[in-house]
Motif scaffolding. Structure first.
Motif, short mmCIF file in Angstrom:
data_model
loop_
_atom_site.label_atom_id
_atom_site.label_comp_id
_atom_site.label_asym_id
_atom_site.label_seq_id
_atom_site.Cartn_x
_atom_site.Cartn_y
_atom_site.Cartn_z
N SER A 1 3.84 -24.47 -0.32
CA SER A 1 3.21 -23.34 -0.99
C SER A 1 3.84 -23.13 -2.36
O SER A 1 5.06 -23.32 -2.52
N ILE A 2 3.03 -22.74 -3.31
CA ILE A 2 3.54 -22.43 -4.64
C ILE A 2 3.30 -20.95 -4.98
O ILE A 2 3.39 -20.56 -6.13
N ASN A 3 3.00 -20.16 -3.95
CA ASN A 3 2.76 -18.72 -4.18
C ASN A 3 3.97 -18.08 -4.81
O ASN A 3 5.09 -18.40 -4.44
N LYS B 1 2.32 -31.96 0.06
CA LYS B 1 1.39 -32.67 0.93
C LYS B 1 0.20 -31.76 1.24
O LYS B 1 -0.95 -32.18 1.19
N GLN B 2 0.50 -30.51 1.56
CA GLN B 2 -0.55 -29.57 1.92
C GLN B 2 -1.54 -29.33 0.77
O GLN B 2 -2.74 -29.28 0.97
N LEU B 3 -1.02 -29.21 -0.45
CA LEU B 3 -1.88 -28.97 -1.61
C LEU B 3 -2.43 -30.27 -2.19
O LEU B 3 -3.28 -30.22 -3.08
N ARG B 4 -1.90 -31.40 -1.73
CA ARG B 4 -2.30 -32.73 -2.22
C ARG B 4 -2.11 -32.85 -3.73
O ARG B 4 -2.99 -33.28 -4.46
N GLN B 5 -0.92 -32.45 -4.18
CA GLN B 5 -0.61 -32.48 -5.60
C GLN B 5 0.81 -33.00 -5.81
O GLN B 5 1.68 -32.82 -4.97
#
Length: 163
Positions: A74-76, A108-112
């Motif tokens: 997460s990048i929140n 991985k979750q954001l695919r970035q």
């Protein structure tokens, strides 16, 4: 898949100077300490973390190039990985006194993936060369789901290029 490659291409072209934050970084969203490999997303095994950590540490001793890897799910409160990475880099330097030469942030979750280098390594490697290394060595392995191999190969090639 094309969207991922397109986003990575755009993200890699952005430099420290091209984006300005309207608010200062909130240090409470970042960890209190960092090592060479920081697997907050838990996508690597303990032995993979140790191997990559040992490689990055010995590489820094030889080349004086400090490369840090950060995984995050997460990048929140951020909405853009570039902004997150830039503020993380500022936080590392200002609060933890960690002066990175190259910072790789992957989700991985954001695919970035975001890779950024400081100005002093640009004499040895352009943003395009950095993008090419990630596209050639890292992204094919990430697509296969082998995050360790993708990060390891990217680190080897980046250090080889600037070392």
């Amino acid at each position: 898949m094309k969207k991922l490659v397109f986003f990575l291409t755009i993200a890699l072209f952005l430099t420290h100077c091209s984006s300005a934050q309207t608010k200062p970084a909130d240090p409470s969203i970042f960890a209190k300490s960092y090592d060479y490999v920081n697997d907050f997303e838990k996508i690597l095994t303990p032995s993979q973390i140790k191997e990559l950590n040992d490689f990055l540490k010995s590489s820094e001793e030889k080349t004086k190039i400090k490369l840090l890897v950060v995984t995050t799910s997460s990048i929140n409160p951020y909405t853009d990985l570039t902004d997150y990475s830039m503020d993380l880099d500022k936080y590392l330097l200002s609060k933890l006194k960690i002066d990175t030469s190259i910072l790789i942030v992957i989700s991985k979750q954001l695919r970035q993936i975001q890779v950024q280098g400081i100005d002093k390594i640009r004499a040895k490697m352009s943003d395009q060369e950095m993008k090419d290394i990630i596209s050639t060595y890292s992204i094919p392995e990430l697509k296969k789901g082998d995050y360790y191999k993708g990060l390891q190969q990217a680190a080897v090639q980046l250090i080889k290029k600037v070392g």
